[in-house]
Design a protein around this motif. Structure first.
Motif, short mmCIF file in Angstrom:
data_model
loop_
_atom_site.label_atom_id
_atom_site.label_comp_id
_atom_site.label_asym_id
_atom_site.label_seq_id
_atom_site.Cartn_x
_atom_site.Cartn_y
_atom_site.Cartn_z
N LEU A 169 0.98 -4.94 -22.83
CA LEU A 169 1.39 -4.50 -21.50
C LEU A 169 1.93 -5.65 -20.69
CD1 LEU A 169 -1.56 -2.22 -20.30
CD2 LEU A 169 0.74 -1.45 -20.80
N GLU A 170 3.09 -5.43 -20.07
CA GLU A 170 3.61 -6.40 -19.11
C GLU A 170 3.19 -5.98 -17.71
OE1 GLU A 170 7.81 -7.84 -17.07
OE2 GLU A 170 7.87 -6.58 -18.87
N LEU A 171 2.46 -6.84 -17.02
CA LEU A 171 2.02 -6.55 -15.66
C LEU A 171 3.15 -6.79 -14.68
CD1 LEU A 171 -1.48 -8.29 -15.77
CD2 LEU A 171 -1.05 -5.83 -15.78
N HIS A 172 3.31 -5.89 -13.73
CA HIS A 172 4.33 -6.04 -12.69
C HIS A 172 3.77 -6.91 -11.56
CE1 HIS A 172 5.92 -1.84 -14.07
NE2 HIS A 172 6.14 -2.79 -14.96
N PRO A 173 4.65 -7.59 -10.82
CA PRO A 173 4.15 -8.48 -9.75
C PRO A 173 3.70 -7.74 -8.49
CG PRO A 173 6.55 -8.50 -9.83
CD PRO A 173 6.10 -7.69 -11.01
N HIS A 174 4.06 -6.48 -8.34
CA HIS A 174 3.79 -5.75 -7.10
C HIS A 174 2.33 -5.31 -7.05
CE1 HIS A 174 8.10 -5.79 -7.03
NE2 HIS A 174 8.14 -5.10 -8.17
N ILE A 301 3.02 2.56 -16.32
CA ILE A 301 1.69 3.09 -16.04
C ILE A 301 1.24 2.58 -14.68
CG2 ILE A 301 -0.73 3.19 -16.79
CD1 ILE A 301 0.26 2.53 -19.62
N GLY A 302 0.82 3.48 -13.81
CA GLY A 302 0.23 3.09 -12.53
C GLY A 302 -1.28 3.02 -12.68
N LEU A 303 -1.91 2.01 -12.10
CA LEU A 303 -3.35 1.82 -12.22
C LEU A 303 -3.98 1.64 -10.85
CD1 LEU A 303 -1.89 -0.25 -14.65
CD2 LEU A 303 -4.18 0.18 -15.53
N GLY A 307 -13.56 -0.54 -5.95
CA GLY A 307 -14.92 -1.05 -5.95
C GLY A 307 -15.58 -0.72 -4.63
N SER A 308 -16.68 -0.02 -4.66
CA SER A 308 -17.36 0.40 -3.44
C SER A 308 -17.70 -0.78 -2.56
CB SER A 308 -18.65 1.16 -3.81
OG SER A 308 -18.35 2.40 -4.39
N GLY A 309 -17.72 -0.48 -1.29
CA GLY A 309 -18.12 -1.51 -0.34
C GLY A 309 -17.13 -2.01 0.69
N SER A 310 -15.79 -2.02 0.53
CA SER A 310 -15.02 -1.52 -0.60
C SER A 310 -13.70 -2.29 -0.69
CB SER A 310 -14.71 -0.03 -0.41
OG SER A 310 -13.87 0.15 0.74
N VAL A 311 -13.17 -2.36 -1.92
CA VAL A 311 -11.84 -2.92 -2.17
C VAL A 311 -11.12 -2.01 -3.15
CG1 VAL A 311 -10.50 -4.87 -3.04
CG2 VAL A 311 -12.63 -5.30 -1.80
N GLY A 312 -9.87 -1.68 -2.84
CA GLY A 312 -9.04 -0.91 -3.75
C GLY A 312 -7.73 -1.65 -4.01
N GLU A 313 -7.17 -1.44 -5.19
CA GLU A 313 -5.88 -2.05 -5.50
C GLU A 313 -5.09 -1.13 -6.43
OE1 GLU A 313 -3.97 -6.11 -7.50
OE2 GLU A 313 -5.86 -6.19 -6.39
N PHE A 314 -3.81 -0.95 -6.11
CA PHE A 314 -2.89 -0.23 -6.98
C PHE A 314 -1.89 -1.23 -7.55
CE2 PHE A 314 0.42 2.44 -8.52
CZ PHE A 314 -0.19 3.65 -8.83
N PHE A 315 -1.67 -1.17 -8.85
CA PHE A 315 -0.70 -2.03 -9.52
C PHE A 315 -0.11 -1.26 -10.68
CE2 PHE A 315 -4.78 -2.71 -11.44
CZ PHE A 315 -4.58 -3.08 -12.76
N SER A 316 0.80 -1.88 -11.41
CA SER A 316 1.49 -1.15 -12.47
C SER A 316 1.84 -2.07 -13.62
CB SER A 316 2.74 -0.46 -11.93
OG SER A 316 3.60 -1.40 -11.30
N ALA A 317 2.21 -1.46 -14.74
CA ALA A 317 2.53 -2.22 -15.96
C ALA A 317 3.46 -1.40 -16.83
CB ALA A 317 1.24 -2.54 -16.72
N THR A 318 4.15 -2.07 -17.74
CA THR A 318 5.04 -1.42 -18.70
C THR A 318 4.54 -1.68 -20.11
OG1 THR A 318 6.96 -1.70 -17.24
CG2 THR A 318 7.41 -1.30 -19.57
N VAL A 319 4.52 -0.64 -20.94
CA VAL A 319 4.09 -0.78 -22.33
C VAL A 319 5.18 -1.50 -23.12
CG1 VAL A 319 3.31 0.42 -24.39
CG2 VAL A 319 2.74 1.34 -22.12
N VAL A 320 4.78 -2.50 -23.88
CA VAL A 320 5.70 -3.39 -24.59
C VAL A 320 6.10 -2.79 -25.94
CG1 VAL A 320 5.89 -5.68 -25.65
CG2 VAL A 320 4.74 -5.41 -23.43
N PRO A 321 7.36 -2.92 -26.36
CA PRO A 321 7.77 -2.47 -27.70
C PRO A 321 6.91 -3.12 -28.79
CG PRO A 321 9.71 -3.00 -26.39
CD PRO A 321 8.52 -3.46 -25.59
N GLY A 322 6.51 -2.32 -29.76
CA GLY A 322 5.68 -2.83 -30.86
C GLY A 322 4.20 -2.84 -30.57
#
Length: 395
Positions: A169-174, A301-303, A307-322
């Protein structure tokens, strides 16, 4: 520079307990668990398994001489800490035989910690591309016996190697982030089980997702129409459906095009394992990668991590060939299929018995067949063993 997940592995305890039997014990309709929260089984650690042995077992298959030589940092994320000072990752570092010139740290923020570790790992690799980072999420979810949370319990670990030119997976910078001080779930010192306001926790989770998504889009992230799949933190697998409803409300056309298939495959492992706190999101990701009958090459893929208390984060990635060539799906399937089912008495004894007493010296029975086991304490020093080499590792 492309940076992301180069390898990923799963470890779960070798025993499980069926939610159908728990429902019978609680005197309720089993469908409340099987359908209502979407859980079938909970993974149950033996007395000689803990977050360290789970973490080491998850990471071991990812390692060879080359990877050991290139890993310069170990980040272990957990909310099931075993020491108020020493990082649990140091035990893992020793058991795995990693190089001495390696930093080791432990991250904590409820179920979010592994995502913070993943983002730190990405930044470290960007700074020093010739080095790799081992990120491990490992937890044992515990609630009071006969409480509403008992049915969501589970245990497991996911290990990830983060590197340049990744093979999976390649992680996106956003990134989209949202933090809010709220007491929806917490575990005070001197308590072995968590406290939770379930209704509030779901409300804050969904609020966090909405705000993290807006933050992600403002940071230049992809639109929902550009994503093929979504993976959510799953304290219970039905939570993925609740999370998807956020997009049905704010992005109705794109959500309709995605449909249930966007998240359903990511639920499969969670149904069989239960909540694993920091590892839950990454178990969902693995479930998608391992079980999808589609070729995911080039798919986004969006992820969402919460974590309760609380912190949330949305990020994304692309599935790599092979990516298929580096899949460990067969090993993961064997691991889950070979587990032993426990009766209620044994489950109750292991989860709620005094197996790890607050005394200076004790030993644990030999139960696990994994590569590593927890042997107990000597002078309050935790003792670990490599079962393959019969080497005793002390703190």
């Amino acid at each position: 520079m492309k940076i992301g997940i180069d390898d990923i592995g799963l470890s779960v305890p070798q025993h499980f307990f069926a939610l159908e039997e728990l429902a019978e014990r609680h005197g309720i309709d089993p469908q409340k668990y099987l359908v209502g929260i979407g859980q079938e089984f909970m993974a149950v650690p033996a007395p000689d398994e803990d977050i360290v042995t789970l973490a080491a077992n998850a990471a071991l298959p990812l390692l060879d001489d080359a990877s050991r030589a290139s890993i310069a940092t170990v980040i272990l994320a957990t909310e099931s800490g075993i020491d108020q000072s020493k990082a649990a990752g140091l035990f893992v570092h020793s058991l795995l035989g990693l190089r001495a010139d390696c930093r080791v740290v432990e991250f904590k923020q409820a179920c979010y910690g592994a995502t913070a570790g993943l983002q730190m790992a990405r930044a470290l690799v960007a700074q020093r591309p010739h080095e790799k980072v081992l990120v491990i999420a490992t937890d044992i979810a515990r609630y009071e016996q006969n409480s509403e949370g008992e049915c969501t319990q589970g245990a497991g670990a996911v290990a990830m190697i983060v590197a340049e030119n990744p093979r999976l997976l390649e992680l996106h910078p956003h990134q989209g982030r949202y933090s809010l001080d709220v007491s929806d779930f917490w575990r005070p010192n001197l308590r072995s089980t968590a406290l939770v306001d379930g209704k509030l926790s779901i409300e804050v989770y969904l609020e966090s997702l909405r705000n993290a998504w807006q933050s992600y889009r403002a940071d230049g992230g992809l639109g929902l129409e550009d994503m093929s799949f979504l993976c959510f933190h799953q304290p219970f697998t039905k939570m993925a459906k609740k999370a998807f409803s956020v997009f049905e409300a704010i992005e109705p056309e794109a959500a309709k095009a995605l449909g249930e298939k966007a998240y359903s495959t990511s639920q499969l492992y969670g149904k069989a394992i239960g909540n694993c706190y920091t590892a839950s999101l990454y178990i969902a990701l693995l479930s998608l990668l391992d079980n999808s009958d589609e070729d995911l090459t080039g798919r986004n893929i969006g992820l969402f991590s919460y974590g309760s208390g609380s912190v949330g984060e949305f990020f994304s990635a692309t599935v790599v060939p092979g990516y298929q060539a580096h899949s460990r799906r067969k090993a993961h399937a064997r691991m889950l299929a070979s587990r032993t089912r426990l009766g209620h008495e044994q489950y109750s004894n292991w989860f709620y018995g005094d197996n790890h007493p607050a005394v200076a010296d004790y030993s644990t029975p030999y139960v696990t067949g994994g590569a590593f086991r927890y042997g107990g304490c000597e002078g309050y020093r935790r003792q670990y063993e490599s079962t393959a080499l019969s080497l005793k590792m002390a703190s």
